[in-house]
Design an enzyme around this catalytic site. Structure first.
Site, PDB file in Angstrom:
ATOM      1  N   CYS A 181       0.776  -1.236   0.000  1.00  0.00           N
ATOM      2  CA  CYS A 181       0.000   0.000   0.000  1.00  0.00           C
ATOM      3  C   CYS A 181       0.808   1.286   0.000  1.00  0.00           C
ATOM      4  O   CYS A 181       0.303   2.314  -0.443  1.00  0.00           O
ATOM      5  CB  CYS A 181      -1.018  -0.003   1.132  1.00  0.00           C
ATOM      6  N   ARG A 216      16.292   2.332  -3.905  1.00  0.00           N
ATOM      7  CA  ARG A 216      15.691   1.092  -4.412  1.00  0.00           C
ATOM      8  C   ARG A 216      15.454   0.102  -3.272  1.00  0.00           C
ATOM      9  O   ARG A 216      15.929  -1.031  -3.295  1.00  0.00           O
ATOM     10  CB  ARG A 216      16.585   0.480  -5.489  1.00  0.00           C
ATOM     11  N   ILE A 240      22.328   3.636  -4.064  1.00  0.00           N
ATOM     12  CA  ILE A 240      23.608   4.198  -3.657  1.00  0.00           C
ATOM     13  C   ILE A 240      24.747   3.828  -4.599  1.00  0.00           C
ATOM     14  O   ILE A 240      25.694   4.599  -4.777  1.00  0.00           O
ATOM     15  CB  ILE A 240      23.935   3.759  -2.206  1.00  0.00           C
TER      16      ILE A 240
END
Length: 381
Positions: A181, A216, A240
């Site tokens: 969600c 990510r 990174i």
């Protein structure tokens, strides 16, 4: 809807109109219930932010008409008990309780690996957070509609076809697969500010948009990049040590395949990118940053004029002058109910998305999970 501090600056988006839209949808959904959905929250640590989030959940559910029950165990129940003690048993008990429609667990508890194990214990029929591996598989493979019986099967659902979807309504005999969600709430924000083009076919409404997602993580960044690219966007996923491109558009235009086949892949593909962050930002229509660091800042001068910027970290990832370039800027401190002690929960990082996820996602998920249970219990004709 938003405020512009001075002429020539972009808009600062506030929560009220977005929250009102989703709240109305939730209330309409609740009219389909024969009884208020029952949601069990499991709190197993002494973490003050997790308790704050649990109380926030309780308040939101009460306002929406959802029956919320907080189950405390471990250090949340007594200082004499260990952190996380009894959490697995509490999950199993809620799984087996036919009166419980949904379960959410307040993470973190033990750490990434053991917490992931606990996420898989929650029955997919009661997983309101969309953290079960079956839902993650569907997300990454662009499987939007499933047969409820597939949740009981060890065989993965069939991959999507290249046939365009007519609408977001599930075909007969299927229901929508649940999506984590927090990423979904971000997509709903982008829909609200018209990044998504509703004139385009469902499943391709982000076509033509270039979006950069910074960080990510498995909680927000990677699933968000997959969602956006499966909706047609070209997405740069920045971490990174690398930048990746997520897209369902073919790499090469020239091909012997038919035009229909070449138009796009059934789901996104991931490729390494040689672009720098500055080069990605210079062409991005949308920038989403979720870096949990007060020292990290996206440089305003690198942004594309007129872009949309969303800060979904608990820290400020954009400079104060971001609206000199951004046409719309969304930041959590400007959303009602902001709590500086908000936890970094897998379901939502900040109260902005607590509100959107709990209001727009949880209740429809409850209804959908009730559909799962009902459909799986109905014998085949």
């Amino acid at each position: 809807m938003a405020l512009a501090a001075t002429e020539g600056k972009g808009l600062l988006l506030k929560a009220d109109p977005i929250a009102a839209t989703f709240r109305d949808e939730v209330k309409a959904s609740l009219t389909q219930c024969t009884r208020p959905p029952k949601l069990v929250g499991i709190l197993a640590t002494s973490s003050a932010p997790s308790r704050s989030y649990a109380e926030f959940t309780k308040k939101q559910c009460a306002e929406l008409g959802v029956n919320f029950v907080l189950k405390e165990t471990g250090a949340a129940l007594s200082a004499d008990l260990g952190e996380g003690e009894g959490v697995e048993e509490a999950i199993i008990e809620a799984n087996e309780d036919e009166g419980v429609d949904g379960i959410m667990v307040y993470f973190p508890i033990f750490g990434a690996q053991q917490d992931h194990y606990l996420q898989q214990i929650v029955s997919p029929f009661k997983d309101v957070e969309g953290l079960h591996v079956k839902f993650h598989y569907n997300l990454y493979h662009n499987i939007r509609f499933i047969k409820p019986s597939s949740l009981l099967s060890s065989v993965a659902p069939s991959p999507p076809t290249l046939t365009a979807l007519e609408s977001d309504q599930p075909p007969a005999g299927t229901v929508k697969s649940i999506i984590p969600c927090t990423p979904l709430a971000i997509v709903k924000c982008l829909e609200y500010v018209r990044v998504y083009n509703t004139l385009l076919p469902y499943g391709d409404r982000a076509y033509g948009k270039i979006i950069t997602v910074i960080n990510r993580s498995e909680v927000v960044g990677r699933p968000l990049a997959a969602l956006l690219s499966n909706d047609g966007a070209r997405v740069f996923s920045v971490d990174i040590d690398s930048i990746q491109e997520y897209t369902k558009r073919p790499r090469v235009n020239g091909s012997t395949e038919s035009e229909a086949t070449r138009r796009y892949h059934p789901r996104h593909v991931v490729r390494p990118s040689n672009l720098t962050l500055q080069e990605c930002l210079a062409q991005s229509d949308v920038v989403v940053s979720a870096v949990p660091s007060a020292s990290y800042k996206v440089k305003t001068e690198w942004l594309k004029d007129g872009c949309v910027c969303l800060n979904v970290a608990s820290e400020k990832n954009f400079d104060k002058n971001v609206r000199e370039k951004a046409s719309i800027y969304v930041h959590p401190k400007h959303w009602k109910g902001h709590d500086t002690n908000a936890p970094s929960q897998p379901v939502c990082h900040i109260p902005l998305f607590h509100l959107l996820a709990n209001a727009h996602v949880t209740v429809p998920h409850r209804l959908r999970l009730q559909q799962y249970t009902q459909a799986s219990a109905t014998p085949s004709q």
